[in-house]
Write a protein that holds these residues in place. Structure first.
Motif, mmCIF file in Angstrom:
data_model
loop_
_atom_site.group_PDB
_atom_site.id
_atom_site.type_symbol
_atom_site.label_atom_id
_atom_site.label_comp_id
_atom_site.label_asym_id
_atom_site.label_seq_id
_atom_site.Cartn_x
_atom_site.Cartn_y
_atom_site.Cartn_z
ATOM 1 N N SER A 11 0.833 -1.128 -0.061
ATOM 2 C CA SER A 11 0.023 -0.099 0.069
ATOM 3 C C SER A 11 0.840 1.221 0.145
ATOM 4 C CB SER A 11 -1.165 -0.040 0.979
ATOM 5 O OG SER A 11 -0.170 0.000 2.400
ATOM 6 N N LEU A 16 -1.575 1.736 -3.982
ATOM 7 C CA LEU A 16 -2.677 2.456 -3.719
ATOM 8 C C LEU A 16 -3.371 3.000 -5.228
ATOM 9 C CD1 LEU A 16 -1.625 4.578 -0.689
ATOM 10 C CD2 LEU A 16 -3.541 2.769 -0.675
ATOM 11 N N ARG A 143 -5.518 6.609 -0.295
ATOM 12 C CA ARG A 143 -6.127 5.581 0.755
ATOM 13 C C ARG A 143 -7.743 5.770 0.827
ATOM 14 N NH1 ARG A 143 -3.919 1.298 5.036
ATOM 15 N NH2 ARG A 143 -5.631 1.128 6.034
#
Ligand code: FAD
Length: 322
Positions: A11, A16, A143
Motif C-alpha cells: 500500500s 494504492l 487511501r
C-alpha cells in the motif's frame, strides 16, 4: 468479464494507485495486504520528493508513455484541493547549454532566465509548471479514495508468493523492495537516501533539481509548510540510522544550488534515512499461472514510482476491462 477478486500486495504509491484505478474503472473487488496499519505509509513512498520529472528509458519504451499519462492525471488531480498535488515551477540544472530532449517534448519547458541561474551551472531548464506531490497529503487522499470505492485494507506480512491464496483470482505484486526476498529477485537491491526537512521560512515556491552538476544529487522541494532537502545515495549499507555529516553535506550542497536557502543544523526539523528498491528496469509484467490465474508484478520503481504510477495503474486496469 465476470467480477474478479483482486489482491494488491503493498500500500505504497504503486499499490494504492493501482487499487484506486481498478476500483474506479471496473466492478472488481480489491483487497490490499501490507505491513502498514491504518494511517501508516511505507517510508519509501512517504519520504519521497515526489516530483514529476520527464522520463525516457531506452531499454523500456513503455516508460515515457507511463510518465506522460501520469502527468495528465496529476495535472487534473492538482485541481482537487486536498489531493496534496500542486503545480509549481521545477528548475532542472544542467551541465551543458544544450537543449535537453524534454524541452522539445513539453510545451511548459522553458530555458531559465539569467536571474534563475546559479553560479557553477552551465544552464537550467524550468518546467513551468509541473506537478509536485506532497506525500503527506496525497497518500492519505489515495487511501481514502480506495476505501471509499470499496477497497479493503488488511495489515499482513507475507512470507512467500509461492502459495497463491485461493480466494483471489488475480494478485498484483506492489511490494517494492519486499520483492527482493519474496521473489529472490537479485536484480533488486536497496539504495539508501537521506532526506532533511526544514520549515519553509523563506516561502520558496518552486523545486530545484541537480542530477548532473557540481552539487549532485541535490533536490530542494516544497511540501506544504516544509522544504525537503536531499540527498546522499549509497548501496553499501542498509542501516536507516541518520548521520549528521550527511545532513551537513546536504545543507551545504543545497545552499550552493539555491543560495537563498542558507539553513543550518539548528533549522532542521527532521532527518530520514530511507531504503529504496533499486532495479535497472521497472518490473511491470503480467504472468499467467499454471492454474489460469494472473500474477502481475509492479515493482522496482527506484526513483520513479510517482512519475509512472498512473500510467502503470491504467495499463493494469485495462487488462481487467478498466
Ligand atoms: C528520498 C526519495 C525521493 C524520491 N523522489 C521521487 C520523485 O521525485 N519522483 C518519483 O517518481 N519517485 C521518487 N522516489 C521513488 C518513489 O518514492 C518510489 O519509487 C515509490 O515510493 C515506490 O512505491 P511502491 O509503492 O512501489 O513501494 P513502497 O512505497 O516501498 O511500498 C511497498 C509496500 O509493500 C509492502 N510490503 C513489502 N513487503 C511486504 C511483505 N513481505 N508483506 C506485506 N507487505 C509487504 C509494504 O508494507 C508497502 O506497503 C523517491 C524515493 C525516495 C526514497
Amino acid at each position: 468479464m465476470k467480477n474478479l477478486r483482486i489482491l494488491v500486495l503493498g500500500s505504497g504509491v504503486s499499490g494504492l494507485t493501482t487499487a484506486m484505478t481498478i476500483l474506479q474503472s471496473t466492478d472488481h473487488e480489491v483487497t490490499l495486504w501490507s505491513r502498514e496499519s491504518d494511517g501508516e505509509f511505507p517510508s519509501n513512498s512517504s519520504d519521497a520528493f515526489a516530483l514529476w520529472l520527464p522520463l525516457r528509458e531506452k531499454a523500456d519504451q513503455r516508460v515515457e508513455g507511463w510518465a506522460n499519462y501520469s502527468l495528465k492525471v496529476f495535472k487534473a488531480l492538482a485541481e482537487i484541493p486536498d489531493s496534496g498535488i500542486s503545480l509549481k515551477p521545477v528548475v532542472i540544472f544542467s551541465d551543458s547549454k544544450e537543449k535537453p530532449w524534454f524541452a522539445k517534448e513539453y510545451a511548459v519547458a522553458r530555458q531559465a532566465q539569467a536571474a534563475e541561474l546559479t553560479e557553477g551551472y552551465e544552464g537550467a531548464w524550468v518546467l513551468d509548471p509541473a506537478p509536485i506531490i506532497d506525500p503527506s497529503g496525497y497518500l492519505p487522499w489515495l487511501r481514502f479514495n480506495v476505501a471509499r470505492e470499496g477497497g479493503k485494507f488488511v495489515k499482513k506480512n507475507i512470507d512467500s508468493l509461492d502459495s497463491f491464496p485461493s480466494e483471489f483470482d488475480v494478485i498484483i505484486n506492489c511490494t517494492g523492495l519486499g520483492s527482493a526476498s519474496l521473489l529472490k529477485d537479485s536484480s533488486l537491491r536497496p539504495g539508501r537516501l537521506q532526506v532533511v526537512t526544514v520549515k519553509n521560512t523563506i516561502g520558496l515556491d518552486r523545486a530545484y533539481v541537480d542530477e548532473v552538476g557540481p552539487n549532485k544529487p541535490a533536490y530542494v522541494v516544497p511540501h506544504g509548510k516544509f522544504l525537503k532537502l536531499g540527498t546522499v545515495y549509497d548501496e553499501d549499507n542498509q542501516s536507516t540510522e541518520v548521520d549528521e555529516a550527511s545532513t551537513k553535506d546536504i545543507l551545504t550542497r543545497c545552499s550552493s544550488m539555491v543560495p537563498e536557502l542558507n539553513f543550518t543544523l539548528d533549522d532542521v526539523v527532521s532527518v530520514k534515512r530511507i531504503l529504496c528498491g533499486m532495479r535497472d528496469l521497472v518490473r511491470m509484467e503480467p504472468i499467467q499461472l499454471a492454474d489460469g490465474r494472473t500474477l502481475i508484478h509492479n515493482y522496482g520503481h527506484h526513483r520513479t514510482g510517482y512519475i509512472t504510477s498512473h500510467g502503470i495503474a491504467k495499463e493494469i486496469a485495462r487488462l481487467f476491462g478498466g
